[in-house]
Design a protein around this motif. Sequence first.
Motif, short mmCIF file in Angstrom:
data_model
loop_
_atom_site.label_atom_id
_atom_site.label_comp_id
_atom_site.label_asym_id
_atom_site.label_seq_id
_atom_site.Cartn_x
_atom_site.Cartn_y
_atom_site.Cartn_z
N LEU A 28 32.58 -42.91 7.52
CA LEU A 28 33.21 -43.12 8.83
C LEU A 28 32.16 -43.20 9.93
N ALA A 29 31.09 -42.42 9.79
CA ALA A 29 30.01 -42.50 10.78
C ALA A 29 29.41 -43.91 10.76
N ARG A 30 29.25 -44.46 9.57
CA ARG A 30 28.68 -45.82 9.47
C ARG A 30 29.63 -46.84 10.10
N ARG A 31 30.91 -46.75 9.72
CA ARG A 31 31.87 -47.73 10.24
C ARG A 31 31.98 -47.65 11.76
N ASP A 87 34.95 -45.54 -0.24
CA ASP A 87 33.70 -45.77 0.48
C ASP A 87 33.02 -46.99 -0.18
N PHE A 88 33.04 -48.12 0.51
CA PHE A 88 32.49 -49.33 -0.09
C PHE A 88 30.99 -49.22 -0.39
N GLY A 89 30.31 -48.32 0.32
CA GLY A 89 28.90 -48.10 0.03
C GLY A 89 28.71 -47.71 -1.44
N ARG A 90 29.62 -46.90 -1.94
CA ARG A 90 29.56 -46.47 -3.35
C ARG A 90 29.95 -47.63 -4.27
N CYS A 91 30.90 -48.44 -3.84
CA CYS A 91 31.31 -49.59 -4.66
C CYS A 91 30.14 -50.57 -4.83
N TYR A 92 29.44 -50.82 -3.73
CA TYR A 92 28.32 -51.77 -3.81
C TYR A 92 27.23 -51.24 -4.75
N LEU A 93 27.04 -49.91 -4.74
CA LEU A 93 26.06 -49.33 -5.66
C LEU A 93 26.51 -49.56 -7.11
N LEU A 126 24.02 -46.30 11.18
CA LEU A 126 24.47 -47.30 10.20
C LEU A 126 24.06 -46.89 8.78
N GLN A 127 23.15 -45.91 8.70
CA GLN A 127 22.69 -45.43 7.39
C GLN A 127 23.14 -43.99 7.15
N HIS A 128 24.15 -43.54 7.88
CA HIS A 128 24.62 -42.17 7.72
C HIS A 128 25.33 -42.00 6.37
N PRO A 166 25.95 -50.51 4.56
CA PRO A 166 26.83 -50.46 3.39
C PRO A 166 28.25 -49.97 3.70
N VAL A 167 29.00 -50.83 4.38
CA VAL A 167 30.44 -50.62 4.59
C VAL A 167 31.11 -51.94 4.23
#
Lengths: 423, 164
Positions: A193-196, A282-288, A187-189, A218-219
């Motif tokens: 796609l690995a996270r999702r 990649d929503f992880g980047r959006c949240y950042l 979940l922290q990869h 962070p997805v």
Amino acid sequence: MDKRFFKLFNLTEDQAIALLDTPQDQLSEDDSRYIAASHLVNFPTERSIQALMRAVQQTDPALDNRIVRRKSVETLGWLEAPQALPLIHTCLADEDCYMVENAVWAIGEIGTDDPDILEDVAKLLDKPGQTHRVIIHTLAKLGYKPSLERIRNFTESTDPTTASAAITAVCRFTQDYSEMGKVVAMLQHPNVLARRLSIQDLIDAHYDAAIPQIARCPVSLVFRLRGIRLLAEAAGEAIAFETIQPDLERVLYDHPKDLDLVHRYEQPPALPALIRGLYETDFGRCYLAVQTILENYAEEAPEALFATYAEEAVYDYGAHFHVVKLFGWLKHAPAYDLLIEALHNTQPQFQKSRAGAAIALGELGDQRAIPELKACLETKIWDLKYAALMSLEKLGDRGYEQVIDDPDWLVRAKAKSQQRQLA
Amino acid sequence: MKSVVTTVIASADAAGRFPSTSDLESVQGSIQRATARLEAAEKLASNLDAVASEAYNACIKKYPYLNNAGEANSTDTFKSKCARDIKHYLRLIQYSLVVGGTGPLDEWGIAGQREVYRALGLPTAPYVEALSFARNRGCAPRDMSAQALTEYNALLDYAINSLS
């Protein structure tokens, strides 16, 4: 299953079948057999199934036909058509790895205990260049235990999504869940796609112990909500609503401070670069980007957000969501009309912005939003209703009375929990 | 990031050997095509927005039934869906042109993405139709040289093939 996109191409069943049966060289420029094969998913009839099977048997290797064959196999899977199993079985020997992937997936959807089919699926694990993750999923789903040791070989795969599926399948077969921590760690990869996809594996394993970590992954919240909901449903009465409620509501609230972000900036970028960050896939980047805007540019951000909204985000369902949420976190009152518009936007790909707007309106604290939020309680979208309840509660309204007997169990449970609090 | 060069070195290293003659020939082939690839990458980068918007506009025109009003099939729906995702795929195609291999598409756009589309019930047809349009619309020497167009179309075909 979310089927809001299935009717995208407004064809009748007759039109779609006729199109699918038309030889490729006789098609007019305006027609697509691929669309016809996709669209027949809406018609679970013998006629459609037979048409799709005919399409699978058209073996012209040209790209245009290859993609139609594959899509037809996928649609037969969606339709769970057992009469197509012998035909789909033959597709396992296809040269085209994506055809094989779709055939394996369709077999998993249709279901079978035929050992010949299952062994042929398992043998694909030894074949290089295949989508091993999907093969492992189908073998685990159909409980084909003779494949266990072959699946075990993939638990150390360099592809994280294959390793995740293999670890999960081994746990399911052996009922020994001690290795599931490795899937939770995915979940922290760094790869989105690995996270999702690790969320999918946690769902498949019914590993509800991971709900708090899924909530912080962070997805996009779409993946997290789906994970939490399906895990809670699989657990049934073994998990009380109150146990999952805090995580569920953190996900619906969806503030970046509640996420374990995997990306970092070396230096905080300038505001225009952060605004571009809202358009990342990649929503992880959006949240950042959202978090950095809140920490560094709270003053200047609203003007830049209005500008990017007018220019581009109004059409981009990803950035649209983050702009809506940011106006809420910034408690920017002039964004009220924009948020109301987002709240009632019925275009399907903007659906997550609706619940986002409900949360943002709660942050704004403007009482005019109460009837607007109450109108959302009439929709069939559970996350929108739930988010509206959260904001109505914040605005001091007893909207829960309206949905105390809602058909959706999570909405109903939330309404009852609010009722108990106020009793 | 996987490319012809990294693949050759990785497999030689895994076997504890030097790259073979045929390994070096494949690297040589990739280098010879690099000029064409970089030309295509440059042209695509400078026209990304135009190529993407042309692709989805043309799709709408080509498939009039996409225009029918309704909750899930209005023109705006289709346009905005495509605009975002087509640009994403074109960007990955551009990276693949630079790398000289399909690594960026494979790792960021395809592996696992097919599963996501199935799990969430998302349609692949709009991407396939728009990318097919982009492939059929490219013209040499108007847009780029014939060699550059060959490289670009090969990656478009690769994306269409693996998304569908």
